[in-house]
Design an enzyme around this catalytic site. Structure first.
Site, mmCIF file in Angstrom:
data_model
loop_
_atom_site.group_PDB
_atom_site.id
_atom_site.type_symbol
_atom_site.label_atom_id
_atom_site.label_comp_id
_atom_site.label_asym_id
_atom_site.label_seq_id
_atom_site.Cartn_x
_atom_site.Cartn_y
_atom_site.Cartn_z
ATOM 1 N N LYS A 326 19.022 -116.267 -68.240
ATOM 2 C CA LYS A 326 18.165 -117.714 -68.444
ATOM 3 C C LYS A 326 19.193 -118.428 -68.739
ATOM 4 O O LYS A 326 19.480 -119.138 -68.356
ATOM 5 C CB LYS A 326 17.060 -117.848 -68.188
ATOM 6 N N ASP A 362 9.215 -121.727 -65.108
ATOM 7 C CA ASP A 362 8.242 -120.544 -65.901
ATOM 8 C C ASP A 362 8.051 -121.562 -65.941
ATOM 9 O O ASP A 362 6.547 -121.099 -66.280
ATOM 10 C CB ASP A 362 9.227 -119.879 -66.894
HETATM 11 P P1 NAP Z 1 12.125 -111.992 -73.393
HETATM 12 O O1 NAP Z 1 12.833 -112.939 -73.162
HETATM 13 O O2 NAP Z 1 12.528 -110.411 -74.008
HETATM 14 O O3 NAP Z 1 11.584 -112.343 -75.100
HETATM 15 C C1 NAP Z 1 10.159 -111.099 -75.163
HETATM 16 C C2 NAP Z 1 9.714 -111.638 -76.737
HETATM 17 O O4 NAP Z 1 8.606 -110.275 -76.569
HETATM 18 C C3 NAP Z 1 10.182 -111.901 -77.095
HETATM 19 O O5 NAP Z 1 9.652 -113.214 -78.684
HETATM 20 C C4 NAP Z 1 10.041 -110.540 -78.529
HETATM 21 O O6 NAP Z 1 9.510 -110.936 -79.910
HETATM 22 C C5 NAP Z 1 8.301 -110.091 -78.046
HETATM 23 N N1 NAP Z 1 7.968 -109.599 -77.875
HETATM 24 C C6 NAP Z 1 8.544 -107.983 -77.458
HETATM 25 N N2 NAP Z 1 8.060 -106.940 -77.409
HETATM 26 C C7 NAP Z 1 6.848 -106.573 -78.662
HETATM 27 C C8 NAP Z 1 6.396 -106.193 -79.448
HETATM 28 N N3 NAP Z 1 6.462 -104.730 -79.256
HETATM 29 N N4 NAP Z 1 5.236 -106.470 -80.012
HETATM 30 C C9 NAP Z 1 5.444 -108.456 -80.220
HETATM 31 N N5 NAP Z 1 6.388 -109.291 -80.126
HETATM 32 C C10 NAP Z 1 7.069 -108.562 -78.859
HETATM 33 O O7 NAP Z 1 11.602 -112.263 -72.179
HETATM 34 P P2 NAP Z 1 10.764 -113.064 -71.187
HETATM 35 O O8 NAP Z 1 12.140 -113.711 -70.559
HETATM 36 O O9 NAP Z 1 10.014 -114.364 -72.128
HETATM 37 O O10 NAP Z 1 9.644 -112.541 -70.933
HETATM 38 C C11 NAP Z 1 8.562 -111.960 -70.996
HETATM 39 C C12 NAP Z 1 7.272 -111.544 -70.236
HETATM 40 O O11 NAP Z 1 6.970 -112.687 -69.436
HETATM 41 C C13 NAP Z 1 8.634 -110.360 -69.429
HETATM 42 O O12 NAP Z 1 7.162 -109.201 -69.431
HETATM 43 C C14 NAP Z 1 8.527 -110.971 -68.289
HETATM 44 O O13 NAP Z 1 8.691 -109.744 -67.340
HETATM 45 C C15 NAP Z 1 7.237 -111.468 -68.174
HETATM 46 N N6 NAP Z 1 7.603 -112.985 -66.921
HETATM 47 C C16 NAP Z 1 6.603 -112.894 -66.180
HETATM 48 C C17 NAP Z 1 6.752 -114.092 -65.352
HETATM 49 C C18 NAP Z 1 6.042 -114.088 -64.162
HETATM 50 O O14 NAP Z 1 6.194 -114.874 -63.722
HETATM 51 N N7 NAP Z 1 4.424 -113.366 -64.286
HETATM 52 C C19 NAP Z 1 7.586 -114.937 -65.511
HETATM 53 C C20 NAP Z 1 8.714 -115.016 -66.501
HETATM 54 C C21 NAP Z 1 8.260 -113.611 -67.837
HETATM 55 P P3 NAP Z 1 10.927 -110.410 -80.438
HETATM 56 O O15 NAP Z 1 11.761 -111.831 -81.053
HETATM 57 O O16 NAP Z 1 10.287 -110.606 -82.425
HETATM 58 O O17 NAP Z 1 12.288 -110.247 -80.410
#
Ligand code: NAP
Length: 540
Positions: A326, A362
């Site tokens: 992204k 998003d």
């Molecule tokens: P990302 O950029 O990888 O960010 C993940 C976030 O989660 C980071 O802030 C990370 O914290 C935190 N995190 C990861 N593992 C963790 C843990 N064990 N404990 C606490 N915090 C944790 O991911 P993203 O793109 O934002 O997406 C996040 C989720 O949303 C994904 O599962 C994605 O599939 C989902 N999503 C769904 C949709 C939908 O349409 N339903 C759309 C977009 C995203 P740190 O900064 O500490 O690493």
């Protein structure tokens, strides 16, 4: 001898269902095959030598016999002599026998399998279009009913931690870049202009080439007969259900524009199902395909900037962008909305008058379902847990809707910096007190795996709070199940997905997604994560 039927040129695209275990074990799936499946391919290297007469009678389909060799990604253990005997024997019972260019075109085989029953195939490393052309010429020196050319790059597992989160991770394989290699079989088809050549790129990154190949004359599209991922014989091979429900095959209406989703991974996404079913409903001559790209820069250069798809007759007009691209997509956009500028990330790119414009939908995925169910946002307290791309977009959308918004994150520096940039408050995850919030959003990936812990203590949520979980899978997440059991209002990840896809659809097509299609498609078809666990042994 069985009748081989009319020549393939007289037919439209055929779906070929690949059987990878003995027919009696797949009887239910065989019975459920849609009418549009004309052929069953028996992968004898995996399923054993099926009784062709019984299978033909039970299925009502014509049969092709394949013993994919280990050298070409299959599991045939026989010596060459034994292999050839089996192929010759199959020539008596099957309508077609798959003969590999590299090992089966010998007099002992060719003298006993008539031309009308020969399918000459080649599965090998990705090469240039010119090399593919000379390979096809070599194959065509042997008269056959059908020729099949499947180049593949060996790929890193996109679901592995080592590659899936890294922006431009390593790609193994030949010297051509991934998109160049994937485009080569399509260019081959376009140049060949024949209807007896099946060509597509193997592997996950080449998935989309299987969908476009029939529009360039390929008479067959292969698909796994069974939905179960363990029954899929080749990385990137879709199931029959997927081809029919998500992509409308074998129908090939005229195509005026191509849209897609770029990410790593991308094949698990439900977006193609949503967008394509809406196109069909509205009669729009468009197709939406997943581009699983190992390197965004290569994808952007070859597939987008060089307009190679446009040259093949598939004008690329818009892209959804997912993890981990992204931010890079924002960087390449020629123009971006104020919201995208604020997030420094986009999940939507549309080409307007030659300029790629970026937007982020998003946040709509979170605020629209809340608004739809009458949840007031102005002056309510909202917290987004997770400061990644999705969490930041959710926080900005909530703040823009008037909510008093907090961002909570495990890594303090990352979370604090993101909150400052967005103009929202920050709290370290360890200090978060959930009880005071009206809206709680899980924007971490926790919940994607069965044994993941909860991102926070669910018992701490206020009874009147609304939980939004971005994570989705084949089943409701444990977080949403427990929240519902406790009587909390819940917006799940599928609702979020639909809502952001609805906005993307409007941006890409200028039309609204039909209401029925927002609900229906995601409930059909069952497993949507089947691509994740593909075996890596076979190239097709
Ligand atoms: P990302 O950029 O990888 O960010 C993940 C976030 O989660 C980071 O802030 C990370 O914290 C935190 N995190 C990861 N593992 C963790 C843990 N064990 N404990 C606490 N915090 C944790 O991911 P993203 O793109 O934002 O997406 C996040 C989720 O949303 C994904 O599962 C994605 O599939 C989902 N999503 C769904 C949709 C939908 O349409 N339903 C759309 C977009 C995203 P740190 O900064 O500490 O690493």
């Amino acid at each position: 001898m069985v009748d081989s039927g009319p020549p393939l040129q007289d037919r439209s695209t055929q779906l070929v269902a690949t059987l990878t275990r003995p027919p009696e074990q797949a009887a239910a799936a065989i019975e459920r095959l849609p009418e549009s499946v004309g052929w069953i391919e028996v992968r004898a290297d995996l399923a054993g030598d099926a009784d062709a007469f019984a299978l033909r009678e039970a299925s009502g389909r014509r049969l092709v016999y394949t013993r994919r060799s280990r050298e070409e990604g299959g599991d045939d253990e026989l010596s060459l002599g034994e292999r050839h005997e089996r192929l010759v024997a199959a020539g008596e019972r099957y309508e077609l026998v798959d003969l590999e260019l590299e090992r089966d075109l010998v007099p002992a085989v060719l003298e006993r399998i008539p031309v009308g029953r020969r399918l000459v195939s080649w599965h090998g490393d990705a090469v240039s279009r010119q090399e593919l052309e000379s390979r096809l010429e070599e194959m065509r020196a042997v008269p056959a009913r059908l020729y099949k050319v499947v180049p593949s790059r060996s790929e890193a597992d996109p679901s592995s931690a080592a590659t899936s989160r890294v922006e431009d991770g390593p790609i193994r394989g030949g010297s051509a870049s991934e998109p160049e290699a994937d485009l080569a079989p399509l260019a081959l088809l376009a140049a060949a202009g024949r209807e007896d050549v099946v060509a597509f790129a193997g592997g996950r990154s080449g998935f989309w080439t299987r969908l476009l190949a029939p529009r360039l004359g390929a008479p067959w599209v292969y698909a796994a007969l069974e939905e179960d991922s363990a029954r899929i014989a080749a990385p990137g091979q879709p199931s029959v259900r997927c081809l029919v429900e998500d992509y409308g095959l074998p129908g090939l209406p005229p195509l005026e524009a191509l849209f897609g989703l770029v990410g790593r991974p991308a094949l698990h996404s439900l977006s193609p199902r949503l967008h394509n079913s809406a196109y069909r409903e509205l009669g729009l001559p468009f197709l939406y395909v997943p581009f699983e790209a190992g390197r965004f820069a290569d994808f952007w250069l070859h597939t987008v900037e060089k307009r190679e798809l446009d040259d093949l007759g598939f004008p690329l007009r818009g892209l959804s962008v997912t993890t981990p691209y992204k931010e890079t997509a924002y960087a390449v956009a020629g123009a971006a909305s104020p919201r995208a500028h604020r997030l420094e990330a986009v999940n939507t790119l549309v080409r307007r008058e030659g300029v790629w414009e970026g937007e982020s939908t998003d946040g709509d995925g979170v605020t629209r379902p809340l608004a739809d169910r009458g949840v007031e946002l102005a002056s309510r307290r909202a917290v987004v847990v997770g400061a990644g791309g999705a969490g930041r977009a959710a926080a900005l959308a909530l703040a823009n809707s008037g909510a008093e918004t907090w961002l909570a994150n495990r890594t303090v520096e990352r979370g604090r910096a993101a909150a400052e940039r967005l103009g929202v408050s920050f709290v370290p995850l360890t200090e978060l007190e959930l009880g005071s919030f009206d809206i709680v959003v899980n924007a971490t990936p926790l919940g994607m795996e069965e044994d993941d812990p909860f991102p926070f203590e669910i018992g701490d949520l206020a009874p009147e709070a609304t939980l939004v979980d971005l994570v989705y899978g084949t089943e409701p997440t444990a977080l949403t199940s427990v929240a519902r059991e406790r009587g909390l209002a819940v917006v799940d990840g599928l609702e979020v997905l639909r809502a952001q896809a609805r906005r993307q659809f409007e941006i890409m097509t200028g039309r609204s997604m039909p209401p029925d299609e927002r609900e229906a498609p995601l409930r059909t078809g069952g497993e949507e994560t089947w691509h994740h666990r593909l075996p890596s042994t076979d190239r097709r």
